[in-house]
Design a protein around this motif. Sequence first.
Motif, PDB file in Angstrom:
ATOM      1  N   LEU A  77       0.828  -1.206   0.000  1.00 22.26           N
ATOM      2  CA  LEU A  77       0.000   0.000   0.000  1.00 22.26           C
ATOM      3  C   LEU A  77       0.861   1.254   0.000  1.00 22.26           C
ATOM      4  N   SER A  78       1.909   1.271   0.830  1.00 22.30           N
ATOM      5  CA  SER A  78       2.809   2.432   0.874  1.00 22.30           C
ATOM      6  C   SER A  78       3.467   2.642  -0.476  1.00 22.30           C
ATOM      7  N   PHE A  79       3.894   1.546  -1.095  1.00 21.64           N
ATOM      8  CA  PHE A  79       4.524   1.660  -2.407  1.00 21.64           C
ATOM      9  C   PHE A  79       3.554   2.220  -3.437  1.00 21.64           C
ATOM     10  N   MET A  80       2.333   1.682  -3.483  1.00 21.57           N
ATOM     11  CA  MET A  80       1.381   2.094  -4.512  1.00 21.57           C
ATOM     12  C   MET A  80       0.945   3.542  -4.333  1.00 21.57           C
ATOM     13  N   LYS A  81       0.930   4.025  -3.109  1.00 22.18           N
ATOM     14  CA  LYS A  81       0.544   5.414  -2.875  1.00 22.18           C
ATOM     15  C   LYS A  81       1.636   6.389  -3.292  1.00 22.18           C
ATOM     16  N   ASN A  82       2.902   5.960  -3.247  1.00 24.92           N
ATOM     17  CA  ASN A  82       3.995   6.854  -3.607  1.00 24.92           C
ATOM     18  C   ASN A  82       5.147   6.055  -4.219  1.00 24.92           C
ATOM     19  N   PRO A  83       4.936   5.462  -5.408  1.00 28.25           N
ATOM     20  CA  PRO A  83       5.981   4.624  -6.003  1.00 28.25           C
ATOM     21  C   PRO A  83       7.259   5.385  -6.329  1.00 28.25           C
ATOM     22  N   ASP A  84       7.144   6.669  -6.617  1.00 25.97           N
ATOM     23  CA  ASP A  84       8.327   7.446  -6.982  1.00 25.97           C
ATOM     24  C   ASP A  84       9.274   7.658  -5.811  1.00 25.97           C
ATOM     25  N   ALA A  85       8.847   7.305  -4.600  1.00 24.40           N
ATOM     26  CA  ALA A  85       9.731   7.410  -3.433  1.00 24.40           C
ATOM     27  C   ALA A  85      10.731   6.266  -3.399  1.00 24.40           C
ATOM     28  N   GLY A 195      -8.561  -7.358  -6.683  1.00 24.76           N
ATOM     29  CA  GLY A 195      -8.593  -5.928  -6.429  1.00 24.76           C
ATOM     30  C   GLY A 195      -7.199  -5.335  -6.347  1.00 24.76           C
ATOM     31  N   ILE A 196      -6.300  -6.058  -5.702  1.00 22.01           N
ATOM     32  CA  ILE A 196      -4.904  -5.606  -5.622  1.00 22.01           C
ATOM     33  C   ILE A 196      -4.278  -5.570  -7.013  1.00 22.01           C
ATOM     34  N   PHE A 197      -4.542  -6.590  -7.810  1.00 25.37           N
ATOM     35  CA  PHE A 197      -3.996  -6.630  -9.172  1.00 25.37           C
ATOM     36  C   PHE A 197      -4.502  -5.445  -9.991  1.00 25.37           C
ATOM     37  N   LEU A 198      -5.770  -5.076  -9.807  1.00 26.82           N
ATOM     38  CA  LEU A 198      -6.318  -3.927 -10.540  1.00 26.82           C
ATOM     39  C   LEU A 198      -5.524  -2.662 -10.221  1.00 26.82           C
ATOM     40  N   LEU A 199      -5.241  -2.441  -8.937  1.00 27.35           N
ATOM     41  CA  LEU A 199      -4.486  -1.250  -8.555  1.00 27.35           C
ATOM     42  C   LEU A 199      -3.076  -1.273  -9.139  1.00 27.35           C
ATOM     43  N   LEU A 200      -2.443  -2.442  -9.152  1.00 29.23           N
ATOM     44  CA  LEU A 200      -1.089  -2.549  -9.699  1.00 29.23           C
ATOM     45  C   LEU A 200      -1.070  -2.252 -11.198  1.00 29.23           C
ATOM     46  N   LEU A 201      -2.011  -2.842 -11.929  1.00 22.84           N
ATOM     47  CA  LEU A 201      -2.071  -2.611 -13.372  1.00 22.84           C
ATOM     48  C   LEU A 201      -2.415  -1.150 -13.673  1.00 22.84           C
ATOM     49  N   ALA A 202      -3.262  -0.552 -12.840  1.00 21.06           N
ATOM     50  CA  ALA A 202      -3.659   0.839 -13.054  1.00 21.06           C
ATOM     51  C   ALA A 202      -2.470   1.788 -12.958  1.00 21.06           C
ATOM     52  N   LEU A 203      -1.498   1.450 -12.091  1.00 20.36           N
ATOM     53  CA  LEU A 203      -0.302   2.288 -11.978  1.00 20.36           C
ATOM     54  C   LEU A 203       0.414   2.416 -13.313  1.00 20.36           C
ATOM     55  N   GLY A 204       0.408   1.338 -14.088  1.00 16.38           N
ATOM     56  CA  GLY A 204       1.075   1.355 -15.384  1.00 16.38           C
ATOM     57  C   GLY A 204       0.358   2.177 -16.427  1.00 16.38           C
ATOM     58  N   HIS A 205      -0.833   2.647 -16.097  1.00 10.85           N
ATOM     59  CA  HIS A 205      -1.615   3.447 -17.043  1.00 10.85           C
ATOM     60  C   HIS A 205      -1.854   4.859 -16.523  1.00 10.85           C
ATOM     61  N   GLY A 206      -1.006   5.260 -15.576  1.00  7.89           N
ATOM     62  CA  GLY A 206      -1.065   6.625 -15.096  1.00  7.89           C
ATOM     63  C   GLY A 206      -2.176   6.911 -14.119  1.00  7.89           C
ATOM     64  N   ASN A 207      -2.863   5.891 -13.643  1.00 10.23           N
ATOM     65  CA  ASN A 207      -3.924   6.082 -12.654  1.00 10.23           C
ATOM     66  C   ASN A 207      -3.362   5.819 -11.262  1.00 10.23           C
ATOM     67  N   THR A 208      -3.347   6.825 -10.416  1.00  7.54           N
ATOM     68  CA  THR A 208      -2.785   6.649  -9.081  1.00  7.54           C
ATOM     69  C   THR A 208      -3.701   5.790  -8.220  1.00  7.54           C
ATOM     70  N   THR A 209      -3.110   5.156  -7.225  1.00  8.24           N
ATOM     71  CA  THR A 209      -3.880   4.330  -6.301  1.00  8.24           C
ATOM     72  C   THR A 209      -4.930   5.160  -5.580  1.00  8.24           C
ATOM     73  N   GLU A 210      -4.586   6.389  -5.198  1.00  3.65           N
ATOM     74  CA  GLU A 210      -5.537   7.229  -4.480  1.00  3.65           C
ATOM     75  C   GLU A 210      -6.739   7.576  -5.348  1.00  3.65           C
ATOM     76  N   THR A 211      -6.513   7.748  -6.672  1.00  2.00           N
ATOM     77  CA  THR A 211      -7.619   8.051  -7.572  1.00  2.00           C
ATOM     78  C   THR A 211      -8.590   6.881  -7.649  1.00  2.00           C
ATOM     79  N   ILE A 212      -8.050   5.660  -7.762  1.00  2.00           N
ATOM     80  CA  ILE A 212      -8.896   4.471  -7.842  1.00  2.00           C
ATOM     81  C   ILE A 212      -9.635   4.261  -6.525  1.00  2.00           C
TER      82      ILE A 212
END
Length: 334
Positions: A77-85, A195-212
């Motif tokens: 969760l921490s990673f998906m919220k701020n992967p650029d860190a 649900g977790i997989f959806l959030l991971l794949l969404a990151l690759g399409h420019g959709n942030t975890t917080e947006t989803i």
Amino acid sequence: MAPLEEEDLAPDPSIVYACKELRLDLKEQTEGAWGYAAELENLGGLDHPHLVKLRCSYTQNHKAYIIMSPYAPLTLLSFMKNPDACAWYVAQTSPQRREMTLGWMSCMSSALVYLHDAEMKHKDIKPDNILIDCDHCHHENYPLPVLTDFGISKKFSLSQGSDSRGQSGTFFWQAPEHMRSEPAGRAADVFALGGIFLLLLALGHGNTTETIIAALRGETIPASGFAAKLDEFVVPYIDDVSKTSDDSKSAWYLVKEMLASTPSERPTARNVWTALKGIMEESGFRPHCSALPRTPKTSHESPERSVGGDDILDTTTVLARLKLERQSSNTKSW
């Protein structure tokens, strides 16, 4: 288990272990005591590279301590919220990030296959309960996930089935059968992982975890989460993003199946792992979990059933189904 002894753990002072603390009063059999006993029972005997490993435990001053490895302060969760860190993520190319995403999905599904084959449901799969071990567990150019927190996991018997009622984890990640007050089996774990997989794949399409997550939240708890927003948001989102995702159509379709409203329509954990293994290999990637480890208790006499009641599928069959879906939607690439 036996009290903590120095020789039970690695003598190397550079190795750090995780310690889970529970308050308890064994005389009153409080919730903490039951949780301590349950987690020890669930963790004992499990040995998989993507499951947290029990090292030892002890009680002291009305508290219980469970010592586990690895210690990993970064959660999914921490990673998906701020992967650029994460410097290792920033340094990756786009193909490397796609390989990491599919690799993580494969590793997590491998861990779930192991649990289900050991006749155990996790019941609380969510990004907070997945560690990213940046220090000890690496593959190619990325660290690997480790599933943790087995406090409410439940053992079951294949002869009696895995469906049950009762404590069922975090509402946001619960499967639709929980909302309908129906018994929930292994398919509920598959839904949460989807649900977790959806959030991971969404990151690759420019959709942030917080947006989803914001789109999945309602004004009240019963209207919040993947199950509550399946028809309103989840399915339309997957259909829309997969149209412009030529290199991930198979993965998106797999996630859509995992998030099916009806448990019997979801693939088993084994079929999820098999499909991901094939998707990675077709993309030229080398899966970390290219084979499934044996479980301490595997029942071959009564195998899981998969989507539509079919037997367990091999890689070729799973990918064939994905390709048929691609053809039926008249898309040329996936």
